[in-house]
Design an enzyme around this catalytic site. Sequence first.
Site, PDB file in Angstrom:
ATOM      1  N   THR A  46     -10.033  -0.567 -18.573  1.00 57.92           N
ATOM      2  CA  THR A  46     -11.071  -1.054 -19.304  1.00 57.92           C
ATOM      3  C   THR A  46     -10.855  -2.390 -19.136  1.00 57.92           C
ATOM      4  OG1 THR A  46      -9.294  -1.578 -21.210  1.00 57.92           O
ATOM      5  CG2 THR A  46     -10.363   0.638 -21.215  1.00 57.92           C
ATOM      6  N   ARG A  94      -5.889  -8.085  -8.561  1.00 61.44           N
ATOM      7  CA  ARG A  94      -6.937  -9.077  -9.182  1.00 61.44           C
ATOM      8  C   ARG A  94      -7.500  -8.394 -10.380  1.00 61.44           C
ATOM      9  NH1 ARG A  94      -7.129 -12.304  -5.176  1.00 61.44           N
ATOM     10  NH2 ARG A  94      -8.437 -13.639  -6.532  1.00 61.44           N
ATOM     11  N   HIS A 138       0.027   0.945 -13.144  1.00 59.16           N
ATOM     12  CA  HIS A 138       0.908  -0.246 -13.600  1.00 59.16           C
ATOM     13  C   HIS A 138       2.461   0.175 -13.610  1.00 59.16           C
ATOM     14  CE1 HIS A 138       1.536  -3.907 -15.435  1.00 59.16           C
ATOM     15  NE2 HIS A 138       2.160  -3.312 -16.331  1.00 59.16           N
ATOM     16  N   ASN A 198      -6.182   2.816 -12.556  1.00 63.44           N
ATOM     17  CA  ASN A 198      -5.000   1.780 -11.880  1.00 63.44           C
ATOM     18  C   ASN A 198      -3.573   2.572 -12.138  1.00 63.44           C
ATOM     19  OD1 ASN A 198      -3.931  -0.693 -11.247  1.00 63.44           O
ATOM     20  ND2 ASN A 198      -3.640  -0.975 -13.618  1.00 63.44           N
ATOM     21  N   LEU A 212      -6.699  -6.414 -19.907  1.00 62.78           N
ATOM     22  CA  LEU A 212      -5.678  -6.337 -18.997  1.00 62.78           C
ATOM     23  C   LEU A 212      -4.786  -5.241 -19.139  1.00 62.78           C
ATOM     24  CD1 LEU A 212      -4.283  -7.550 -16.300  1.00 62.78           C
ATOM     25  CD2 LEU A 212      -3.153  -8.748 -17.864  1.00 62.78           C
ATOM     26  N   ASP A 213      -4.420  -4.003 -18.102  1.00 59.75           N
ATOM     27  CA  ASP A 213      -3.586  -3.141 -18.187  1.00 59.75           C
ATOM     28  C   ASP A 213      -3.624  -2.465 -19.499  1.00 59.75           C
ATOM     29  OD1 ASP A 213      -2.698  -3.858 -15.867  1.00 59.75           O
ATOM     30  OD2 ASP A 213      -1.023  -5.362 -16.650  1.00 59.75           O
ATOM     31  N   LEU A 224     -10.352  -7.686 -12.952  1.00 58.35           N
ATOM     32  CA  LEU A 224     -11.824  -7.253 -12.713  1.00 58.35           C
ATOM     33  C   LEU A 224     -12.511  -7.877 -14.023  1.00 58.35           C
ATOM     34  CD1 LEU A 224     -11.180  -3.931 -11.327  1.00 58.35           C
ATOM     35  CD2 LEU A 224     -12.244  -5.886 -10.123  1.00 58.35           C
ATOM     36  N   GLY A 274       0.766  -1.106  -0.138  1.00 55.45           N
ATOM     37  CA  GLY A 274      -0.006   0.070  -0.020  1.00 55.45           C
ATOM     38  C   GLY A 274       1.034   1.126  -0.058  1.00 55.45           C
TER      39      GLY A 274
HETATM   40  C1  GAR Z   1       3.122  -1.143  -7.423  1.00 52.71           C
HETATM   41  O1  GAR Z   1       4.765  -1.035  -8.044  1.00 52.71           O
HETATM   42  C2  GAR Z   1       2.227  -0.951  -8.632  1.00 52.71           C
HETATM   43  O2  GAR Z   1       2.578  -0.390  -9.635  1.00 52.71           O
HETATM   44  C3  GAR Z   1       2.000  -2.638  -8.877  1.00 52.71           C
HETATM   45  O3  GAR Z   1       2.100  -3.227  -7.682  1.00 52.71           O
HETATM   46  C4  GAR Z   1       2.967  -2.374  -6.858  1.00 52.71           C
HETATM   47  C5  GAR Z   1       2.117  -2.040  -5.386  1.00 52.71           C
HETATM   48  O4  GAR Z   1       2.829  -1.465  -4.561  1.00 52.71           O
HETATM   49  N1  GAR Z   1       0.779  -2.877  -9.537  1.00 52.71           N
HETATM   50  C6  GAR Z   1       0.610  -3.783 -10.341  1.00 52.71           C
HETATM   51  O5  GAR Z   1       1.314  -4.443 -10.601  1.00 52.71           O
HETATM   52  C7  GAR Z   1      -0.859  -3.869 -10.843  1.00 52.71           C
HETATM   53  N2  GAR Z   1      -0.750  -4.816 -11.809  1.00 52.71           N
HETATM   54  P1  GAR Z   1       2.326  -0.923  -3.200  1.00 52.71           P
HETATM   55  O6  GAR Z   1       1.338  -1.740  -2.497  1.00 52.71           O
HETATM   56  O7  GAR Z   1       3.396  -0.218  -2.465  1.00 52.71           O
HETATM   57  O8  GAR Z   1       1.503   0.409  -3.791  1.00 52.71           O
END
Ligand code: GAR
Length: 215
Positions: A140, A90, A108, A106, A143-144, A92, A12
């Site tokens: 959308t 997850r 990424h 989101n 994915l990504d 969606l 988080g």
């Molecule tokens: C982040 O690097 C985010 O971009 C990635 O997970 C990490 C979460 O870190 N998200 C994805 O890979 C989504 N497909 P955080 O929990 O410290 O924010």
Amino acid sequence: MRNLVILISGRGSNMQALVRARAQEQWPARIQAVISDRADAPGLAFAAAQRIRTVVVEARAHTRASFEAALMEAIDALAADFIVLAGFMRILTPAFVARYAQRILNIHPSLLPSFPGLNTHQRALEAGVQLHGATVHFVTPRLDDGPIIAQAAVPVMATDDAGTLAARVLEAEHQLYPRALRWCVEGRLSVQNARALLTPPEPQWLIFDGNAPLV
Ligand code: GAR
């Protein structure tokens, strides 16, 4: 006032950056809740310490369909204007995405459309790219994928491994996501021809050299 819910699955740190930016910059938005699909997500403790409501919709206790139904119920009870995915791991369904069209964001950890999916940093190293980064986009059903709101680029160093590269990208994420979400709550974003347009216009990108934005 816009109502935000932030969805996490783990640490988080992006959620923390958003919480801090909202408070420091006094956005016209309130964070209605931090929702996790895992009761053991470390980020929940930070949210609770900030007196933000935490909600757990435990994915493991559900089928995919009943998980999404429970998630929708939680989100709708909070009257969320925007659903902010911050390390929410997850996928969606199209029905879920359609229900909140152009209201799900989101982040990424790559410069999309390069490297959708997982293990983006290792794949970037293996591809030999010189620039890597992060993307904030509207979600959308693919994915990504989805209109790109903002991107941050960081250099790839010859000495990098996936861990050092991930850390550099994460620093950039913490500056990028608050900026993008703020545009959203200020009502400055619209989508035209699958592109996210910012009004009035300003650069929708950040370029970092180390941790300092160059521009
Ligand atoms: C982040 O690097 C985010 O971009 C990635 O997970 C990490 C979460 O870190 N998200 C994805 O890979 C989504 N497909 P955080 O929990 O410290 O924010």
